[in-house]
Design a protein around this motif. Structure first.
Motif, PDB file in Angstrom:
ATOM      1  N   VAL A   1       0.860  -1.182   0.000  1.00 57.86           N
ATOM      2  CA  VAL A   1       0.000   0.000   0.000  1.00 57.86           C
ATOM      3  C   VAL A   1       0.894   1.230   0.000  1.00 57.86           C
ATOM      4  O   VAL A   1       2.042   1.184   0.441  1.00 57.86           O
ATOM      5  CB  VAL A   1      -0.949   0.022   1.221  1.00 57.86           C
ATOM      6  N   ASP A   2       0.369   2.325  -0.499  1.00 58.84           N
ATOM      7  CA  ASP A   2       1.148   3.540  -0.613  1.00 58.84           C
ATOM      8  C   ASP A   2       0.797   4.479   0.536  1.00 58.84           C
ATOM      9  O   ASP A   2       0.110   5.492   0.352  1.00 58.84           O
ATOM     10  CB  ASP A   2       0.878   4.205  -1.971  1.00 58.84           C
ATOM     11  N   ALA A   3       1.272   4.143   1.726  1.00 58.11           N
ATOM     12  CA  ALA A   3       0.964   4.940   2.901  1.00 58.11           C
ATOM     13  C   ALA A   3       1.538   6.349   2.789  1.00 58.11           C
ATOM     14  O   ALA A   3       0.961   7.303   3.335  1.00 58.11           O
ATOM     15  CB  ALA A   3       1.493   4.254   4.160  1.00 58.11           C
ATOM     16  N   GLN A   4       2.650   6.494   2.083  1.00 57.49           N
ATOM     17  CA  GLN A   4       3.244   7.812   1.925  1.00 57.49           C
ATOM     18  C   GLN A   4       2.313   8.752   1.154  1.00 57.49           C
ATOM     19  O   GLN A   4       2.121   9.910   1.530  1.00 57.49           O
ATOM     20  CB  GLN A   4       4.592   7.698   1.198  1.00 57.49           C
TER      21      GLN A   4
ATOM     22  N   GLU B   1       0.471  12.196   2.327  1.00 57.92           N
ATOM     23  CA  GLU B   1       0.549  13.452   1.576  1.00 57.92           C
ATOM     24  C   GLU B   1      -0.852  13.993   1.277  1.00 57.92           C
ATOM     25  O   GLU B   1      -1.080  15.211   1.336  1.00 57.92           O
ATOM     26  CB  GLU B   1       1.326  13.232   0.281  1.00 57.92           C
ATOM     27  N   LEU B   2      -1.783  13.097   0.971  1.00 57.26           N
ATOM     28  CA  LEU B   2      -3.148  13.515   0.683  1.00 57.26           C
ATOM     29  C   LEU B   2      -3.799  14.101   1.932  1.00 57.26           C
ATOM     30  O   LEU B   2      -4.506  15.124   1.875  1.00 57.26           O
ATOM     31  CB  LEU B   2      -3.952  12.323   0.175  1.00 57.26           C
ATOM     32  N   PHE B   3      -3.563  13.469   3.073  1.00 55.36           N
ATOM     33  CA  PHE B   3      -4.088  13.973   4.337  1.00 55.36           C
ATOM     34  C   PHE B   3      -3.524  15.355   4.638  1.00 55.36           C
ATOM     35  O   PHE B   3      -4.257  16.262   5.052  1.00 55.36           O
ATOM     36  CB  PHE B   3      -3.737  12.993   5.462  1.00 55.36           C
ATOM     37  N   GLU B   4      -2.225  15.518   4.416  1.00 53.85           N
ATOM     38  CA  GLU B   4      -1.593  16.812   4.655  1.00 53.85           C
ATOM     39  C   GLU B   4      -2.167  17.881   3.739  1.00 53.85           C
ATOM     40  O   GLU B   4      -2.376  19.027   4.159  1.00 53.85           O
ATOM     41  CB  GLU B   4      -0.075  16.704   4.455  1.00 53.85           C
TER      42      GLU B   4
ATOM     43  N   LEU C   1     -10.873   9.793   3.234  1.00 53.10           N
ATOM     44  CA  LEU C   1     -10.819   8.342   3.028  1.00 53.10           C
ATOM     45  C   LEU C   1     -11.272   7.973   1.620  1.00 53.10           C
ATOM     46  O   LEU C   1     -10.654   7.124   0.957  1.00 53.10           O
ATOM     47  CB  LEU C   1     -11.695   7.632   4.059  1.00 53.10           C
ATOM     48  N   ALA C   2     -12.356   8.603   1.149  1.00 51.89           N
ATOM     49  CA  ALA C   2     -12.854   8.303  -0.194  1.00 51.89           C
ATOM     50  C   ALA C   2     -11.814   8.643  -1.248  1.00 51.89           C
ATOM     51  O   ALA C   2     -11.603   7.888  -2.208  1.00 51.89           O
ATOM     52  CB  ALA C   2     -14.147   9.071  -0.450  1.00 51.89           C
ATOM     53  N   ALA C   3     -11.146   9.780  -1.088  1.00 52.17           N
ATOM     54  CA  ALA C   3     -10.119  10.169  -2.048  1.00 52.17           C
ATOM     55  C   ALA C   3      -8.904   9.252  -1.961  1.00 52.17           C
ATOM     56  O   ALA C   3      -8.301   8.902  -2.982  1.00 52.17           O
ATOM     57  CB  ALA C   3      -9.712  11.619  -1.810  1.00 52.17           C
ATOM     58  N   ALA C   4      -8.545   8.852  -0.745  1.00 52.64           N
ATOM     59  CA  ALA C   4      -7.359   8.010  -0.575  1.00 52.64           C
ATOM     60  C   ALA C   4      -7.534   6.624  -1.181  1.00 52.64           C
ATOM     61  O   ALA C   4      -6.553   5.989  -1.580  1.00 52.64           O
ATOM     62  CB  ALA C   4      -7.016   7.893   0.912  1.00 52.64           C
ATOM     63  N   THR C   5      -8.777   6.137  -1.272  1.00 53.42           N
ATOM     64  CA  THR C   5      -8.980   4.821  -1.882  1.00 53.42           C
ATOM     65  C   THR C   5      -8.634   4.827  -3.362  1.00 53.42           C
ATOM     66  O   THR C   5      -8.456   3.761  -3.957  1.00 53.42           O
ATOM     67  CB  THR C   5     -10.441   4.342  -1.715  1.00 53.42           C
ATOM     68  N   THR C   6      -8.551   6.003  -3.971  1.00 55.37           N
ATOM     69  CA  THR C   6      -8.205   6.081  -5.398  1.00 55.37           C
ATOM     70  C   THR C   6      -6.707   6.043  -5.620  1.00 55.37           C
ATOM     71  O   THR C   6      -6.254   5.962  -6.766  1.00 55.37           O
ATOM     72  CB  THR C   6      -8.770   7.368  -6.026  1.00 55.37           C
ATOM     73  N   VAL C   7      -5.919   6.143  -4.550  1.00 55.29           N
ATOM     74  CA  VAL C   7      -4.456   6.168  -4.692  1.00 55.29           C
ATOM     75  C   VAL C   7      -3.946   4.835  -5.203  1.00 55.29           C
ATOM     76  O   VAL C   7      -3.130   4.765  -6.115  1.00 55.29           O
ATOM     77  CB  VAL C   7      -3.797   6.538  -3.348  1.00 55.29           C
ATOM     78  N   ASN C   8      -4.405   3.733  -4.614  1.00 52.74           N
ATOM     79  CA  ASN C   8      -4.012   2.402  -5.071  1.00 52.74           C
ATOM     80  C   ASN C   8      -4.968   1.972  -6.175  1.00 52.74           C
ATOM     81  O   ASN C   8      -6.020   1.398  -5.922  1.00 52.74           O
ATOM     82  CB  ASN C   8      -4.040   1.403  -3.902  1.00 52.74           C
TER      83      ASN C   8
ATOM     84  N   GLU D   1     -11.509  -0.164   5.339  1.00 50.65           N
ATOM     85  CA  GLU D   1     -10.194  -0.793   5.438  1.00 50.65           C
ATOM     86  C   GLU D   1      -9.089   0.253   5.401  1.00 50.65           C
ATOM     87  O   GLU D   1      -8.084   0.144   6.114  1.00 50.65           O
ATOM     88  CB  GLU D   1     -10.007  -1.803   4.305  1.00 50.65           C
ATOM     89  N   LEU D   2      -9.267   1.281   4.585  1.00 54.77           N
ATOM     90  CA  LEU D   2      -8.248   2.316   4.514  1.00 54.77           C
ATOM     91  C   LEU D   2      -8.132   3.059   5.841  1.00 54.77           C
ATOM     92  O   LEU D   2      -7.030   3.426   6.267  1.00 54.77           O
ATOM     93  CB  LEU D   2      -8.559   3.292   3.381  1.00 54.77           C
ATOM     94  N   ARG D   3      -9.273   3.263   6.510  1.00 53.50           N
ATOM     95  CA  ARG D   3      -9.222   3.926   7.814  1.00 53.50           C
ATOM     96  C   ARG D   3      -8.360   3.139   8.795  1.00 53.50           C
ATOM     97  O   ARG D   3      -7.539   3.714   9.522  1.00 53.50           O
ATOM     98  CB  ARG D   3     -10.649   4.081   8.363  1.00 53.50           C
ATOM     99  N   ARG D   4      -8.510   1.828   8.802  1.00 53.92           N
ATOM    100  CA  ARG D   4      -7.698   0.997   9.700  1.00 53.92           C
ATOM    101  C   ARG D   4      -6.219   1.078   9.337  1.00 53.92           C
ATOM    102  O   ARG D   4      -5.347   1.233  10.206  1.00 53.92           O
ATOM    103  CB  ARG D   4      -8.178  -0.454   9.644  1.00 53.92           C
ATOM    104  N   LEU D   5      -5.922   0.954   8.047  1.00 57.45           N
ATOM    105  CA  LEU D   5      -4.535   0.979   7.603  1.00 57.45           C
ATOM    106  C   LEU D   5      -3.893   2.339   7.850  1.00 57.45           C
ATOM    107  O   LEU D   5      -2.739   2.426   8.295  1.00 57.45           O
ATOM    108  CB  LEU D   5      -4.456   0.627   6.111  1.00 57.45           C
ATOM    109  N   PHE D   6      -4.625   3.398   7.565  1.00 55.46           N
ATOM    110  CA  PHE D   6      -4.058   4.739   7.709  1.00 55.46           C
ATOM    111  C   PHE D   6      -3.709   5.013   9.166  1.00 55.46           C
ATOM    112  O   PHE D   6      -2.645   5.569   9.468  1.00 55.46           O
ATOM    113  CB  PHE D   6      -5.051   5.783   7.193  1.00 55.46           C
ATOM    114  N   HIS D   7      -4.587   4.618  10.064  1.00 58.40           N
ATOM    115  CA  HIS D   7      -4.281   4.846  11.469  1.00 58.40           C
ATOM    116  C   HIS D   7      -3.065   4.040  11.915  1.00 58.40           C
ATOM    117  O   HIS D   7      -2.176   4.556  12.588  1.00 58.40           O
ATOM    118  CB  HIS D   7      -5.481   4.492  12.351  1.00 58.40           C
ATOM    119  N   ALA D   8      -3.024   2.775  11.528  1.00 60.58           N
ATOM    120  CA  ALA D   8      -1.931   1.910  11.972  1.00 60.58           C
ATOM    121  C   ALA D   8      -0.589   2.315  11.369  1.00 60.58           C
ATOM    122  O   ALA D   8       0.452   2.237  12.031  1.00 60.58           O
ATOM    123  CB  ALA D   8      -2.239   0.456  11.620  1.00 60.58           C
TER     124      ALA D   8
END
Length: 431
Positions: free
Chosen positions: A7-10, A14-17, A364-371, A385-392
């Motif tokens: 996954v592209d957590a980076q 960046e999207l969150f920032e 979260l909706a926008a971040a799902t388009t990253v992968n 699922e992205l919410r869980r991954l992003f937090h962890a």
């Protein structure tokens, strides 16, 4: 196997920032800018309950006062933040065939002091309950879907009661408005803000309002709005109820089409389409009635449709099917982001809490388009699922033992003070 779980957590970070940098510009004080970032991160965290206390503890604050100040007293404009979220959604999920979906959701409440609360029908409960109702606007495109804007429904029992309005901090400019009127304002705000959209979808509460339909036509927005079986439409045989139209259709008028994909497969129904050339008005365009029949139970659902240009039946069916995306958004925000867990009675605090939940959901909706590539054997990453991954992977703070103990002491001290206050109050009235 490792590649399948990459996954592209980076890029998520960046999207969150990007979103938070934009929102933070709405806050004049550095403390509020830091807190709003921590607040949204807390909404994304897997906390068992979300309120100012738990979010403050998650952020490492010494107490809940800062978060309570952010929601209740600090100077910032929640409508301006929602406008920022709309621009973020336009950039990340915007599409010319975008669909605006309107629906309301209810929060069950006890008591009578929370702004907007009264006994009224709640679709969430499926019956009349003591609750708040809010009209939400969501955006759905081929790239994803998210909540976008909101308007709290203020019943006449509130709008016509100056004392209750003053106690809850309802602005003087807020007057009674029906749910379709609130929906119209939300839609017109989105259109004026440059959100690319072509269609509007909604349930019977909105399909039964002719003023809303006329407003959509004036904006050249096509619509597929659910209507009651008693809805009347002009046909070549005179003005008929929707269920009368359905009863007179021949067998060959029905087509089996999918309203979209679901977790258990395609959502197939039988569909019939009836053009209504006699319904033409000053806006021109193409009026029709769309009828859906459940292939198992035979239950019928009816839609009133309009489009500026002719469209295929499959396109109308697809728009009707996308209406359910707002239900998915309600479920995701209530179970994962605390949409209905606020503990605020006043107008401003309610809107601020809801606005920040909308911001978290849009991220979260926008971040799902990253992968964009999903390996074989896996479904695409969902919002939950992205919410869980992003937090962890990104925002999970390193907890110090001292912080955990300090919060335990804070809670117990607060509870002791409350207990002493209760006993002192009781002593004034009891022997």
């Amino acid at each position: 196997m490792a590649a399948a779980y990459r996954v592209d957590a980076q890029r998520w970070s960046e999207l969150f920032e990007t979103l938070m940098d934009t929102i933070e510009a709405r806050f004049a004080r550095p403390e509020s800018r830091r807190r709003v970032r921590d607040f949204v991160a807390g909404l994304l965290a897997p906390l068992p309950v979300k309120n100012c206390w738990t979010i403050a503890e998650h952020a490492g604050d010494g107490g809940p006062g800062g978060m309570q100040d952010l929601i209740g007293r600090a100077g910032w404009d929640d409508a301006a933040v929602r406008a920022d979220v709309r621009e973020f959604v336009t950039a990340r999920l915007g599409h010319p065939d975008g669909i605006l979906v309107v629906d309301e959701t209810g929060d069950l409440k006890k008591g009578v002091h929370t702004v907007g609360v009264q006994r009224q029908y709640s679709g969430t409960a499926g019956k009349i309950e003591n609750c708040q109702l809010a009209v939400h606007l969501s955006y759905a495109s081929p790239l994803g879907h998210t909540l976008l804007d909101v308007a709290l429904y203020l019943p006449k029992s509130w709008s016509e009661d100056p004392a209750r309005r003053a106690e809850a901090g309802v602005p003087d400019a807020v007057a009674f408005a029906t749910k379709p009127q609130l929906a119209r304002r939300l839609i017109e705000t989105a259109v004026a803000g440059g959100l690319p959209c072509r269609w509007v979808a909604g349930d019977e509460a909105y399909g039964g309002d002719p003023q809303l339909a006329a407003a959509l036509r004036s904006h050249r927005l096509g619509y597929v709005l659910a209507v009651a079986c008693s809805h009347r439409a002009p046909t070549g045989l005179g003005v008929q109820r929707a269920d009368q139209i359905a009863a007179g259709l021949p067998k060959q008028a029905w087509q089996r089409l999918s309203a979209g994909t679901g977790a258990k497969g395609f959502r197939y129904y039988d569909w019939a389409f009836i053009a209504l050339p006699l319904a033409a008005d000053a806006h021109r365009g193409h009026h029709s009635v769309l009828i859906r029949r459940n292939r198992t139970t035979g239950e019928l659902a009816f839609y009133r449709c309009w489009s500026p240009e002719p469209v295929a039946l499959q396109h109308l069916v697809a728009v009707a099917g996308r209406r359910w995306s707002i239900e998915e958004s309600f479920q995701a925000t209530k179970t994962g982001l605390g949409l209905d867990q606020h503990q605020h009675r006043r107008w401003r605090a309610w809107h601020r809490w809801t606005t920040l939940v909308i911001a978290a959901h849009a991220f979260l909706a926008a971040a799902t388009t990253v992968n964009t590539e999903t390996p074989d054997g896996l479904i695409a990453i969902t919002v939950n699922e992205l919410r869980r991954l992003f937090h962890a992977l990104v925002i999970d703070p390193v907890r110090r033992v001292a912080d955990v103990i300090a919060w335990s002491i804070y809670r117990r001290r607060h509870q002791d003070q409350a207990k002493a206050s209760h006993y002192a109050r009781q002593a004034l009235t009891e022997p």
